[in-house]
Design an enzyme around this catalytic site. Structure first.
Site, short mmCIF file in Angstrom:
data_model
loop_
_atom_site.label_atom_id
_atom_site.label_comp_id
_atom_site.label_asym_id
_atom_site.label_seq_id
_atom_site.Cartn_x
_atom_site.Cartn_y
_atom_site.Cartn_z
N HIS A 1 70.97 24.16 29.94
CA HIS A 1 69.65 23.56 29.72
C HIS A 1 68.63 24.69 29.60
O HIS A 1 68.48 25.52 30.50
CB HIS A 1 69.29 22.62 30.88
CG HIS A 1 70.05 21.34 30.84
ND1 HIS A 1 70.48 20.67 31.95
CD2 HIS A 1 70.47 20.60 29.77
CE1 HIS A 1 71.13 19.57 31.59
NE2 HIS A 1 71.13 19.51 30.27
N ALA A 2 67.94 24.69 28.47
CA ALA A 2 67.16 25.87 28.08
C ALA A 2 66.08 26.25 29.09
O ALA A 2 65.87 27.42 29.37
CB ALA A 2 66.53 25.60 26.71
N ARG A 3 65.39 25.27 29.64
CA ARG A 3 64.21 25.59 30.46
C ARG A 3 64.55 25.98 31.89
O ARG A 3 63.66 26.34 32.66
CB ARG A 3 63.27 24.40 30.48
CG ARG A 3 63.85 23.14 31.12
CD ARG A 3 62.93 21.96 30.86
NE ARG A 3 63.49 20.69 31.31
CZ ARG A 3 62.91 19.52 31.08
NH1 ARG A 3 61.78 19.46 30.40
NH2 ARG A 3 63.46 18.40 31.51
N GLU A 4 65.81 25.92 32.27
CA GLU A 4 66.20 26.21 33.66
C GLU A 4 66.44 27.71 33.80
O GLU A 4 67.57 28.18 33.97
CB GLU A 4 67.43 25.36 34.03
CG GLU A 4 67.10 23.87 33.95
CD GLU A 4 68.31 22.95 33.95
OE1 GLU A 4 69.44 23.44 34.11
OE2 GLU A 4 68.12 21.73 33.79
N ARG B 1 64.51 21.53 26.69
CA ARG B 1 65.73 21.35 27.49
C ARG B 1 67.01 21.44 26.65
O ARG B 1 68.02 22.00 27.07
CB ARG B 1 65.66 19.97 28.14
CG ARG B 1 66.95 19.46 28.77
CD ARG B 1 66.73 18.03 29.27
NE ARG B 1 67.97 17.36 29.63
CZ ARG B 1 68.48 17.31 30.85
NH1 ARG B 1 67.88 17.95 31.84
NH2 ARG B 1 69.58 16.65 31.10
N ASN C 1 74.66 19.04 28.08
CA ASN C 1 75.37 18.56 29.27
C ASN C 1 75.59 17.04 29.24
O ASN C 1 75.85 16.43 30.27
CB ASN C 1 74.65 18.97 30.55
CG ASN C 1 75.63 19.12 31.70
OD1 ASN C 1 76.77 19.55 31.50
ND2 ASN C 1 75.21 18.74 32.91
N ARG C 2 75.49 16.47 28.08
CA ARG C 2 75.92 15.09 27.84
C ARG C 2 76.90 15.06 26.67
O ARG C 2 77.30 13.99 26.23
CB ARG C 2 74.73 14.18 27.50
CG ARG C 2 73.63 14.14 28.55
CD ARG C 2 74.07 13.43 29.82
NE ARG C 2 72.97 13.32 30.78
CZ ARG C 2 72.64 14.28 31.64
NH1 ARG C 2 73.33 15.40 31.68
NH2 ARG C 2 71.63 14.11 32.48
N HIS D 1 72.54 25.26 37.11
CA HIS D 1 71.37 24.53 36.61
C HIS D 1 70.22 24.74 37.60
O HIS D 1 70.38 25.35 38.64
CB HIS D 1 71.66 23.03 36.56
CG HIS D 1 72.63 22.60 35.51
ND1 HIS D 1 72.27 21.81 34.44
CD2 HIS D 1 73.96 22.82 35.37
CE1 HIS D 1 73.33 21.57 33.69
NE2 HIS D 1 74.38 22.17 34.22
N SER D 2 69.08 24.15 37.27
CA SER D 2 68.03 23.97 38.27
C SER D 2 67.36 22.64 37.93
O SER D 2 67.44 22.19 36.79
CB SER D 2 67.02 25.12 38.24
OG SER D 2 66.15 25.02 37.13
N TYR D 3 66.73 21.97 38.86
CA TYR D 3 66.45 22.43 40.19
C TYR D 3 66.70 21.30 41.16
O TYR D 3 66.90 20.16 40.73
CB TYR D 3 64.97 22.88 40.30
CG TYR D 3 63.94 21.80 40.00
CD1 TYR D 3 63.31 21.10 41.02
CD2 TYR D 3 63.62 21.47 38.68
CE1 TYR D 3 62.37 20.11 40.75
CE2 TYR D 3 62.69 20.48 38.41
CZ TYR D 3 62.07 19.81 39.44
OH TYR D 3 61.16 18.83 39.15
N GLU E 1 72.71 22.93 41.30
CA GLU E 1 71.28 22.84 40.99
C GLU E 1 70.58 23.82 41.92
O GLU E 1 70.49 23.59 43.13
CB GLU E 1 70.75 21.41 41.24
CG GLU E 1 71.35 20.34 40.34
CD GLU E 1 70.67 20.25 38.98
OE1 GLU E 1 69.81 21.10 38.67
OE2 GLU E 1 71.02 19.32 38.23
ZN ZN Z 1 70.24 21.23 33.96
#
Ligand code: ZN
Length: 550
Positions: free
Chosen positions: A188-191, A246, A270-271, A321-323, A398
């Site tokens: 996920h790009a923004r994490e 994301r 991630n889906r 991942h986060s968060y 996470e």
């Molecule tokens: Zn994620």
């Protein structure tokens, strides 16, 4: 999102039109933190999340259960009416961030003197690096450590960036066969904290190999496959155009209705894996943040990971991942759905890992499945790793921050990168130690020996052939110098200690040796008379050296 035929659009669709080529500005966007207190509250929020909302919202933390915090950003033009709507539905909320653009700026180091001195393109472990500087760093790491590091391009993205796996492995294994561990981040790009954490783990493995016996043990027995940025297109896009992106950067897909066409980019990677693809917690709407893509493995990034793991089996699969500080175990696609070895293997190891993580700074993680702790989501990579590939240990972590009233969600300050990396490394060490104990150790045990654990996972493993120990050598005589604790004492070689022969591959002799076992397998090696091997003595001084057993 690109909208054509705007004269026919509803007002909310006008508001959502952003030119993706222009940098997004989040000035006066709000982060609203909501606590649902009733089923009605929850249903209202779930409806907003799943269906087409009249507001411009972005759920950072979707609604899960009564009492579980929901983080959602709202555009300034919708904020007032959205908040009024929350009041009407009697929801508890607070405005956690009043100006998202300012919060994005505050994420970076607050030390102006450091910023002034530093070249923005320079790679550092304690900052959020751009994709190009990470890529450059990886090649440099490979060039400087050709014996340890191999770079493997496992695929290329829609925008033709490399999906780069770093293979790290030592050369001095006790057994010819090694196990492998996979760690990926940045799906996920923004994490941003996830790639930063993976890069710290990578740094420890590569740069401490020569001086740290524990790392030597990890690398001599394990091949590590680290994919620091699984979604480099998206990651680059979060740096250049939209910090809150994301998905990946699949070119825009358009959908038509009676009057207009709406085009949206990106797939939630991630889906996009094939574990119950498209069945829960994912969307078939290309404009949704959880769009699962046209089919399982439709995306080059997820396909590259699949093809690589099929050819390179691993024993542990970790995806960062986060968060919200959760250690998630398969399966996440449905509540109360667990692998057979959930409570005998997966959960106990997760508890040990999070305990070690907690010990460093007191950071608390919850352990369980994503479906039980958060929400159901199908097509996730860790479920695929466990369910389809039958990788014994698969986890989704996470990272920081916790979902609390005072945290900034994805915008974790740069000063927290180091501690996050350090504490996560403590957890990864537990995983690595267990992989060696469980999968390398049986190779040097007599075949009549029972396995350590009686988990479903281990029972299905192919038995390893027994490797005959080599001829014993005379143990070194070491003189005890001081006593620190019963389990860890410092001893110094006596003056009569022989130097290793010039042909040995062991590290240079050290002046002091710690009376410490670097793994739970030491007691097994001792029982099976392997203490006379020099390498075993190094790793298991406490169990093996007579001086350490006083
Ligand atoms: Zn994620």
């Amino acid at each position: 999102m690109i909208v054509k035929g705007q004269e026919d659009l509803e007002p909310w669709q006008f508001r959502r039109h952003y030119d993706e080529a222009i940098q997004r500005n989040y000035r006066d966007y709000k982060l609203i933190r909501i606590t649902p207190r009733s089923e009605e509250n929850l249903d209202y929020l779930k409806d907003l999340f799943h269906s087409q909302s009249p507001y411009e919202l972005d759920f950072w933390q979707p609604p899960t259960h009564i009492g579980g915090l929901v983080d959602v950003t709202v555009a300034p033009q919708d904020a007032e009416i959205f908040v009024r709507d929350l009041d009407n539905h009697q929801l508890d909320y607070l405005v956690a961030i009043n100006d998202l653009e300012q919060a994005i700026k505050s994420e970076r180091s607050q030390d102006a003197s450091i910023d002034y001195m530093q070249d923005p393109s320079e790679f550092r472990l304690d900052k959020y690096n751009t994709w190009s500087s990470i890529e450059e760093h990886l090649y440099k790491l490979r060039d400087e450590n050709p014996d340890l590091v191999t770079l493997i391009e496992i695929g290329r993205t829609h925008e033709n960036r490399s999906v780069l796996v770093v293979k790290v492995g030592g050369q001095r294994a006790l057994t010819p066969e090694k196990v492998s561990i996979w760690v990926d981040a940045g799906i996920h790009a923004r994490e941003w904290i996830a790639p930063a954490t993976a890069l710290i783990a990578l740094d420890k493995l590569v740069n401490e190999y020569k001086r740290d016996p524990e790392i030597q043990n990890f690398l001599d027995n394990i091949d590590w496959y680290i994919l620091p940025v699984m979604n480099p297109d998206g990651y680059d896009y979060t740096h250049s155009k939209n910090r809150m992106w994301r998905k990946n950067r699949r070119p825009a897909q358009c959908k038509k209705n009676y009057f207009h066409t709406i085009c949206c980019s990106g797939v939630d990677l991630n889906r996009n894996f094939d574990w119950f693809f498209g069945s829960s917690g994912s969307s078939s709407d290309p404009c949704h943040e959880t769009y699962h893509g046209p089919s399982a493995f439709s995306e080059p990034e997820s396909r590259a990971v699949k093809e690589f793991l099929e050819k390179n089996p691993v024993k542990a699969f970790i995806t960062l991942h986060s968060y919200s500080q959760l250690w998630l175990i398969p399966y996440g696609h449905r509540k109360r759905s667990y692998p057979q070895d959930y409570s005998t293997a997966l959960r106990p190891l997760a508890l040990r890992a999070t305990k070690a993580l907690n010990k460093l700074y007191g950071t608390k993680y919850a352990v369980g499945t994503g479906a039980d702790l958060m929400y159901e989501a199908s097509g996730a990579s860790h479920d695929y790793a466990k369910g389809t590939l039958h990788i014994p240990y698969a986890y989704l972590i996470e990272l920081r921050p916790k979902s609390t009233m005072f945290a900034n969600g994805f915008l974790l300050p740069e000063k927290e990168i180091r501690p996050t990396g350090e504490e996560t490394w403590e957890a990864l060490k537990i995983i690595a130690d267990e992989m060696i104990g469980q999968f390398v150790q049986p190779k040097i045990r007599p075949s009549t020996e029972k396995p350590i654990a009686t988990t479903e996972t281990q029972a299905t493993e192919t038995p390893y052939p027994y490797t005959e120990p080599t001829a014993p050598t005379t143990p070194k005589r070491l003189a005890v110098k001081t006593t620190r604790r019963t389990e860890e004492r410092v001893v110094e070689p006596s003056s009569t200690t022989a130097s290793p022969s010039s042909s040995t591959i062991l590290p240079a002799p050290q002046k002091v040796v710690k009376c410490k076992d670097y793994g739970s397998y030491c007691k097994w090696w001792k029982i099976h008379n392997l203490c006379d091997k020099e390498r075993v003595q190094q790793l298991c001084a406490l169990s093996c050296l007579p001086e350490c057993q006083i």
